[in-house]
Scaffold this active site. Structure first.
Site, PDB file in Angstrom:
ATOM      1  N   ASP A 222      -8.962   1.844 -15.676  1.00 28.31           N
ATOM      2  CA  ASP A 222     -10.267   1.596 -15.054  1.00 28.31           C
ATOM      3  C   ASP A 222     -10.926   0.409 -15.739  1.00 28.31           C
ATOM      4  OD1 ASP A 222     -12.616   1.961 -13.455  1.00 28.31           O
ATOM      5  OD2 ASP A 222     -12.182   4.103 -13.353  1.00 28.31           O
ATOM      6  N   HIS A 260     -10.660   4.320  -0.005  1.00 27.71           N
ATOM      7  CA  HIS A 260     -11.771   4.320   0.962  1.00 27.71           C
ATOM      8  C   HIS A 260     -12.927   3.423   0.514  1.00 27.71           C
ATOM      9  CE1 HIS A 260     -14.552   7.780  -0.693  1.00 27.71           C
ATOM     10  NE2 HIS A 260     -14.123   6.995  -1.661  1.00 27.71           N
TER      11      HIS A 260
END
EC number: 2.1.1.-
Length: 356
Positions: A222, A260
């Site tokens: 991340d 998404h």
């Protein structure tokens, strides 16, 4: 008698009732937030008896102004209407938690309390309130219209909002991780020796998987401000970096609620990066996607409505969207994958395995 526009009295009364439901719906999240702030779900959860009397509940509320105690039964009445609590009149005006109410208990392993609090953050509410203005301007998202920069840039610049967002993702990850290592997704991680959790945040999912599969090396990838000073141990490692730059090589890659957030072009770019970083299909290589598959499941109206609202959120916040199975398949083929399998046992979301 019918009116001039051919609406009968009964239809008008029904329409008015429905319109008032919409008008007053802003109070639902406000009342739930109030219950969380007062600690009501936690108090009921910790009570020795499953049913707690109103008087005992009021006595247990910290910092409650004595002059406001008469408001508590009013608040509890609407929260019972919402399905958060059960009301037990025969037990002396007692209350107990419903399954939905348990999800609001602090640190509950299946809870979504932190996600609810994120959704009620002023920055998020400001985005929703700015959709009308956004439709008239040239900015990419309503988030930018409301807050002057993209969601991701805002997270990087505002530590408080970034913390609330990360807490929400971690709370959702705790819920999802329990499902991933349960019978719902049996076999998904069997036989893997290494896994990269892309956009894995604080590592809640990777920690659960690493604990359930001690021989599986789990890497959380991340951004630096998300990873911060987190340190791994044993078969868990944290790596700071951008998923669009470099992904550590592994048997498999996990994308939980990542795709998404991005438009089709960026999704294909990321999936191609993933394909370069995983083993061959013969050696167990795959990408594991946890995301929504839009469907018109008329047997579950609430699920369909939630999917439609989530799709709206993605469009106004990230200029992305939720996808149908055909839209997913198109992305997989464009990225060069040979096939996929869907596991539809995660409620609002599904697990998709795609193979190189």
């Amino acid at each position: 008698m019918a009116s001039n526009n051919n609406i009968c009295a009964y239809e008008l009364i029904e329409a008015e009732a429905q319109s008032w439901d919409y008008i007053l719906s802003y109070l639902r999240p406000s009342c739930i937030k109030c219950a969380i702030q007062l600690g009501i779900p936690d108090i009921l959860h910790k009570n020795a008896d499953p049913i707690m009397s109103l008087s005992d509940l009021i006595a247990a509320l910290p910092n409650l102004n004595p002059s406001k105690t008469t408001f508590i039964p009013i608040l509890m009445r609407v929260l019972v209407d919402f399905g958060l609590f059960n009301y037990h009149q025969q037990q002396g005006d007692g209350y107990s938690l419903t399954t939905v109410g348990r999800l609001l208990v602090e640190n509950h392993h299946f809870g979504n309390r932190s996600f609810f609090l994120f959704a009620q953050h002023p920055v998020v509410l400001n985005t929703a309130a700015s959709v009308g203005d956004w439709l008239k301007d040239d900015l990419r998202t309503a988030f930018e219209t409301a807050d002057g920069k993209s969601h991701w840039d805002y997270c990087g610049a505002d530590p408080e909002f970034n913390g609330v967002f990360n807490d929400a993702m971690a709370g959702d990850s705790r819920l999802m991780s329990n499902l991933l290592i349960s019978d719902c997704c049996a076999g998904v991680f069997e036989g893997l020796t290494s896994l990269v959790d892309i956009g894995g945040g604080t590592g809640a999912v990777a920690m659960a998987i690493a604990g359930a599969f001690p021989s599986l090396k789990c890497i959380v990838l991340d951004l630096p401000h998300v990873i911060a000073d987190r340190k791994g141990s044993g078969n868990l490692e944290f790596v700071a970096g951008s998923m669009f730059d470099k992904i550590p090589h592994a048997n498999a890659i996990l994308l939980k609620w990542i795709l998404h957030n991005w438009d089709d072009e960026d999704c294909v770019k990321l999936l191609k990066k993933c394909k370069e970083s995983i083993s061959s299909r013969e050696n167990g290589g795959k990408v594991i996607i946890i995301d929504m598959i839009m469907e018109d499941n008329y047997n579950n109206k609430q699920l369909v409505q939630s999917q439609h609202l989530m799709d709206l959120i993605m469009r106004i916040t990230y200029a992305s969207k939720e996808r149908t199975e055909k839209e997913w398949e198109k992305l997989f083929l464009e990225a060069g994958f040979s096939g996929y399998k869907i596991i539809t046992s995660l409620g609002l979301r599904s697990l998709i395995e795609i193979y190189p």
